[in-house]
Design a protein around this motif. Sequence first.
Motif, short mmCIF file in Angstrom:
data_model
loop_
_atom_site.label_atom_id
_atom_site.label_comp_id
_atom_site.label_asym_id
_atom_site.label_seq_id
_atom_site.Cartn_x
_atom_site.Cartn_y
_atom_site.Cartn_z
N LYS A 109 20.64 72.58 -31.79
CA LYS A 109 19.45 72.16 -31.06
C LYS A 109 19.74 71.31 -29.83
CE LYS A 109 16.09 73.31 -34.08
NZ LYS A 109 14.65 73.36 -33.97
N LYS A 126 14.73 64.40 -35.10
CA LYS A 126 14.93 65.79 -35.54
C LYS A 126 16.39 66.08 -35.82
CE LYS A 126 12.40 68.89 -33.15
NZ LYS A 126 11.89 69.60 -31.93
N LEU A 172 4.64 64.71 -29.59
CA LEU A 172 3.41 65.18 -28.95
C LEU A 172 2.31 65.23 -30.02
CD1 LEU A 172 5.15 68.07 -27.01
CD2 LEU A 172 4.43 65.89 -26.06
N GLY A 186 11.43 73.39 -39.81
CA GLY A 186 10.68 72.13 -39.74
C GLY A 186 11.19 71.05 -40.68
N GLU A 232 12.78 75.25 -28.83
CA GLU A 232 13.97 75.99 -29.25
C GLU A 232 13.90 77.42 -28.74
OE1 GLU A 232 14.56 76.70 -33.44
OE2 GLU A 232 12.45 77.10 -33.80
N GLU A 269 12.97 62.78 -29.79
CA GLU A 269 12.09 63.34 -28.77
C GLU A 269 10.78 62.58 -28.74
OE1 GLU A 269 11.28 67.43 -29.75
OE2 GLU A 269 13.09 68.10 -28.70
N LYS A 270 10.09 62.67 -27.62
CA LYS A 270 8.73 62.17 -27.54
C LYS A 270 7.91 63.00 -28.53
CE LYS A 270 5.04 62.00 -24.11
NZ LYS A 270 4.58 60.65 -24.46
P1 ADP Z 1 12.55 73.99 -36.63
O1 ADP Z 1 13.73 74.71 -36.08
O2 ADP Z 1 12.89 73.10 -37.77
O3 ADP Z 1 11.40 74.89 -36.91
P2 ADP Z 1 11.33 73.08 -34.13
O4 ADP Z 1 12.00 72.27 -33.09
O5 ADP Z 1 11.07 74.53 -33.82
O6 ADP Z 1 12.13 72.94 -35.49
O7 ADP Z 1 9.97 72.40 -34.50
C1 ADP Z 1 9.17 72.87 -35.56
C2 ADP Z 1 7.77 72.34 -35.43
O8 ADP Z 1 7.77 70.91 -35.47
C3 ADP Z 1 7.08 72.69 -34.13
O9 ADP Z 1 6.48 73.96 -34.19
C4 ADP Z 1 6.04 71.58 -34.07
O10 ADP Z 1 5.00 71.89 -34.98
C5 ADP Z 1 6.78 70.38 -34.59
N1 ADP Z 1 7.46 69.64 -33.51
C6 ADP Z 1 8.72 69.84 -33.04
N2 ADP Z 1 9.00 69.00 -32.02
C7 ADP Z 1 7.90 68.24 -31.83
C8 ADP Z 1 7.55 67.17 -30.92
N3 ADP Z 1 8.40 66.70 -30.02
N4 ADP Z 1 6.31 66.63 -31.03
C9 ADP Z 1 5.43 67.09 -31.95
N5 ADP Z 1 5.68 68.07 -32.84
C10 ADP Z 1 6.91 68.65 -32.79
#
Ligand code: ADP
Length: 449
Positions: A118, A159, A204, A166, A288, A201-202
């Motif tokens: 990531k 993360k 959201l 997730g 991603e 990360e920030k």
């Molecule tokens: P994974 O590979 O574990 O699925 P992701 O980076 O794709 O991780 O994030 C999965 C989910 O987590 C996103 O679809 C969103 O719902 C939530 N998420 C990820 N990053 C953020 C963020 N910076 N702020 C808010 N929600 C986030």
Amino acid sequence: MPLISKVLIANRGEIALRVLRACKELGIATVAVHSTADADAMHVRLADESVCIGPPPSRDSYLNIHQIVAACEITGADAVHPGYGFLSENAKFADILDAHGITFIGPTADHIRIMGDKITAKETAKALGIPVVPGSTGEVRPENALEIAREIGFPVLIKATAGGGGRGMKVARNEDEVEEAVSTARSEAAAAFGNDAVYMEKYLGKPRHIEIQVVGDGEGNAIHLGERDCSLQRRHQKVWEEANSPALNVEQRMKIGEICADAMRKLKYRGAGTVEFLYENGEFYFIEMNTRLQVEHPITEAITGIDLVHEQIRVASGAGLSVTQDEIVFQGHAIECRINAEDPRTFVPSPGTITHFHAPGGLGVRVDSGAYQGYRIPPYYDSLIGKLIVHGRTRVECMMRLRRVLDEFVIDGIKTTLPLFQDLINNQDIANGDYDIHWLENYLAQPAE
Ligand code: ADP
């Protein structure tokens, strides 16, 4: 396309069938592989040849690289399509196939590796001009976590670098929560992925999940096929997807699409891929990139008329893309409902025998499923048993059609998520396209009427 003559499909269920159909259309012979639990599956029945590769657990069959390579050798398959999940994002698998002179229908092993980590993925995306979520530039350690969090501004999200599904994510809303969030995220990441590295990360608050479909030929040509809105999720699992997003206009679509296509040209990306974003207040934030075909790809096919598996096979065999960006026309609106063998309210899996199965039909209706009357759903795998894809000239027409089609669909003998979609189609927020990534969980938390 002379370079590929026989494709081994290293997957099961609806996606194995989906890939098989594309191969048949292109006049390419097919080999199905299956575990002992899937001997009577539809993908096995429809393939030209099939090979049993092991017992039911995935690690002994669908994830068993040696068995799959052996099945290629035995059947003379010169290419492998990995579908999604299983080995589709396994760089080692791509390397091994390469060493055996077998074409991997997907990106290079290097590109899989870059996007599989990531932090590297985010750095690469940023360098390619893709907007990313503000955050740490590298790994976050307990010593520097507070300082980094202050710089980003609260709330922050911690993360896992090796993350997926997730898991291993923790929110810290203020300074007092940072230490604990970092240590919990690290131990969860270590347990889930065998790697405790985390980044920040920030966070959201109310974003939508919007992703861009791209396809590249590996030579520096790439196209985008618009976006999919996959904000309706439960536990980070997508439930309902639509193309186009109710939140974007044409200019926004073409702008972010072009940014992604341009990035793929610079990367010399080969194959289909999806660049995933969170979208809030008019801004896109890269989260991603998936270096494979996605479950929800048919809605993009519905609005563009382009067969993504055909394109994957073309670029893997060196035949190039069949279309240029200017030739792509976005037509109408499409919605996909994921039909899982699960209780529609608790989502507890419901394997068993399908006693009655009737798929809907008519204009603008596509059902991708390996299910049939008498089919016994094995308890070992993912509970997705089919996908319903509906297309209409407008979103309103698409929703009207979906309502009719859901009434027509009959699956008896097991529980499915079909009733959930019957609820959603009558909901005002859904009708208005007014939802974010938390909407569905909030909705499900309300007591059923
Ligand atoms: P994974 O590979 O574990 O699925 P992701 O980076 O794709 O991780 O994030 C999965 C989910 O987590 C996103 O679809 C969103 O719902 C939530 N998420 C990820 N990053 C953020 C963020 N910076 N702020 C808010 N929600 C986030």
